[in-house]
Design a protein around this motif. Sequence first.
Motif, PDB file in Angstrom:
ATOM      1  N   MET A  78      -2.292   5.401  -8.162  1.00 24.80           N
ATOM      2  CA  MET A  78      -1.035   4.912  -7.567  1.00 24.80           C
ATOM      3  C   MET A  78      -1.338   3.996  -6.385  1.00 24.80           C
ATOM      4  O   MET A  78      -2.116   4.350  -5.513  1.00 24.80           O
ATOM      5  CB  MET A  78      -0.193   6.089  -7.079  1.00 24.80           C
ATOM      6  CG  MET A  78       0.386   6.954  -8.207  1.00 24.80           C
ATOM      7  SD  MET A  78       1.798   6.209  -8.996  1.00 24.80           S
ATOM      8  CE  MET A  78       3.063   6.532  -7.763  1.00 24.80           C
ATOM      9  N   SER A  79      -0.726   2.849  -6.415  1.00 28.30           N
ATOM     10  CA  SER A  79      -0.878   1.937  -5.276  1.00 28.30           C
ATOM     11  C   SER A  79       0.078   2.337  -4.174  1.00 28.30           C
ATOM     12  O   SER A  79       1.052   3.050  -4.402  1.00 28.30           O
ATOM     13  CB  SER A  79      -0.571   0.508  -5.706  1.00 28.30           C
ATOM     14  OG  SER A  79      -1.277   0.182  -6.884  1.00 28.30           O
ATOM     15  N   ASP A  80      -0.215   1.883  -2.970  1.00 29.16           N
ATOM     16  CA  ASP A  80       0.767   2.005  -1.908  1.00 29.16           C
ATOM     17  C   ASP A  80       1.184   0.594  -1.501  1.00 29.16           C
ATOM     18  O   ASP A  80       0.720  -0.406  -2.050  1.00 29.16           O
ATOM     19  CB  ASP A  80       0.212   2.809  -0.730  1.00 29.16           C
ATOM     20  CG  ASP A  80      -1.018   2.150  -0.157  1.00 29.16           C
ATOM     21  OD1 ASP A  80      -1.435   1.110  -0.706  1.00 29.16           O
ATOM     22  OD2 ASP A  80      -1.563   2.675   0.829  1.00 29.16           O
ATOM     23  N   TYR A  81       2.064   0.557  -0.514  1.00 29.93           N
ATOM     24  CA  TYR A  81       2.623  -0.733  -0.142  1.00 29.93           C
ATOM     25  C   TYR A  81       1.551  -1.682   0.380  1.00 29.93           C
ATOM     26  O   TYR A  81       1.569  -2.887   0.092  1.00 29.93           O
ATOM     27  CB  TYR A  81       3.718  -0.547   0.911  1.00 29.93           C
ATOM     28  CG  TYR A  81       5.035  -0.116   0.317  1.00 29.93           C
ATOM     29  CD1 TYR A  81       5.734  -0.959  -0.522  1.00 29.93           C
ATOM     30  CD2 TYR A  81       5.562   1.134   0.586  1.00 29.93           C
ATOM     31  CE1 TYR A  81       6.921  -0.572  -1.086  1.00 29.93           C
ATOM     32  CE2 TYR A  81       6.755   1.535   0.034  1.00 29.93           C
ATOM     33  CZ  TYR A  81       7.437   0.675  -0.801  1.00 29.93           C
ATOM     34  OH  TYR A  81       8.614   1.062  -1.356  1.00 29.93           O
ATOM     35  N   GLN A  82       0.615  -1.145   1.152  1.00 31.88           N
ATOM     36  CA  GLN A  82      -0.385  -2.032   1.752  1.00 31.88           C
ATOM     37  C   GLN A  82      -1.224  -2.713   0.675  1.00 31.88           C
ATOM     38  O   GLN A  82      -1.455  -3.928   0.721  1.00 31.88           O
ATOM     39  CB  GLN A  82      -1.279  -1.225   2.700  1.00 31.88           C
ATOM     40  CG  GLN A  82      -0.540  -0.671   3.905  1.00 31.88           C
ATOM     41  CD  GLN A  82       0.238  -1.738   4.658  1.00 31.88           C
ATOM     42  OE1 GLN A  82      -0.205  -2.874   4.781  1.00 31.88           O
ATOM     43  NE2 GLN A  82       1.406  -1.379   5.157  1.00 31.88           N
ATOM     44  N   SER A  83      -1.667  -1.934  -0.329  1.00 34.99           N
ATOM     45  CA  SER A  83      -2.499  -2.544  -1.357  1.00 34.99           C
ATOM     46  C   SER A  83      -1.698  -3.529  -2.210  1.00 34.99           C
ATOM     47  O   SER A  83      -2.207  -4.576  -2.624  1.00 34.99           O
ATOM     48  CB  SER A  83      -3.112  -1.453  -2.227  1.00 34.99           C
ATOM     49  OG  SER A  83      -2.095  -0.768  -2.921  1.00 34.99           O
ATOM     50  N   VAL A  84      -0.430  -3.209  -2.456  1.00 35.78           N
ATOM     51  CA  VAL A  84       0.409  -4.138  -3.226  1.00 35.78           C
ATOM     52  C   VAL A  84       0.564  -5.455  -2.483  1.00 35.78           C
ATOM     53  O   VAL A  84       0.370  -6.552  -3.034  1.00 35.78           O
ATOM     54  CB  VAL A  84       1.783  -3.488  -3.506  1.00 35.78           C
ATOM     55  CG1 VAL A  84       2.800  -4.535  -3.925  1.00 35.78           C
ATOM     56  CG2 VAL A  84       1.656  -2.429  -4.568  1.00 35.78           C
TER      57      VAL A  84
END
Lengths: 173, 174
Positions: A1-7
């Motif tokens: 699962m990605s988080d906002y920072q990686s997206v």
Amino acid sequence: MSDYQSVIESIKAQFPDVVQDVVEFRGEYTLVIEPAKIAEVARFCRDADGLEFTILSDIGGIDYYPDEPRFAVSYVLFSLSQNLTIRLKVYLQEDSPRVPTLTDVYSSAGWPEREVYDMFGVAFEGHPDPRRILMPFDWTGHPLRKDYPLGYEEVQFSFNYDRVKDQKPSPRE
Amino acid sequence: MGVAQNPTTTLPRAGVAQGQKTGSFGVVTTTLDQAVNWGRTRAMWPMLFGLACCAIEMMATQASHYDMSRFGMELMRASPRQSDLMIVAGRVSRKMAPVLRRLYDQMPAPKWVIAMGDCASCGGIFNNYAILQGVDEIVPVDVYVAGCPPRPEQLLHGIMTLHEKVMQEKVFTR
């Protein structure tokens, strides 16, 4: 699962000059995009691994009158696989605001873009059916612009009863 | 256990029961106006459509608790060709206005219009560009029912008022 920072980092890495700004407000992230590139950014958000924003939740228009740039269009994207919501936003100038359509990327963009066009007069270039959607087709003006008159009709009291009655249209039998 | 064994139904009721059995009511004299208007008021079919929240109250008026069929409105007609009464229940947007006028034109004469609620009467709280400031700008209205929305009693009172108005009409001059 990605988080906002990686997206956000992956979008910025793919489009270093196109992402003009990233705004965070109470856990919601908004990416300000160069208007001409909005379709490419949306296509990347839809297709890239770890993003997969396959749902276009909504398109909204904003009128910042009297500020410049006056208009903005915001696209709310949702990723089912990552359970993330981001917002893409483009700022448009006052005279003849126009932005490329997203109907090639999200087929659900058709009616929301028509609504933004109807209410704010933002032209979506390449839209397959660029008509009004809410107001009558022969309507002039775009009602949600802040300089649009509200269309107030004078309220009828006893002191102006006859004048208001004379101005009021009435049907034929 | 048949109905006839119920003692209340076997008793002859004064003036009615005998005539009903034999079909001979005797002679009644009236005017043509009264007879025609009686027929018009006692079987006045409304058109089945609602535009906004007032339609909920109109449905409540139609339903069993208030029961509009007590006054000859047995059923709402889904076609304007079979309707006598148009109850404009709700606000009319300017985009809807030509549709409403067209429905009115499709109704056979004689026809009547009730503007139900403040929005249909005068625009109500929607004093803006998108809403018609009273449905009387496009169709002639017979009775205005105030309220936001009117309760079923108020709508029934409006219908009773319309019945009184129709009873005063002259058949050959309308």
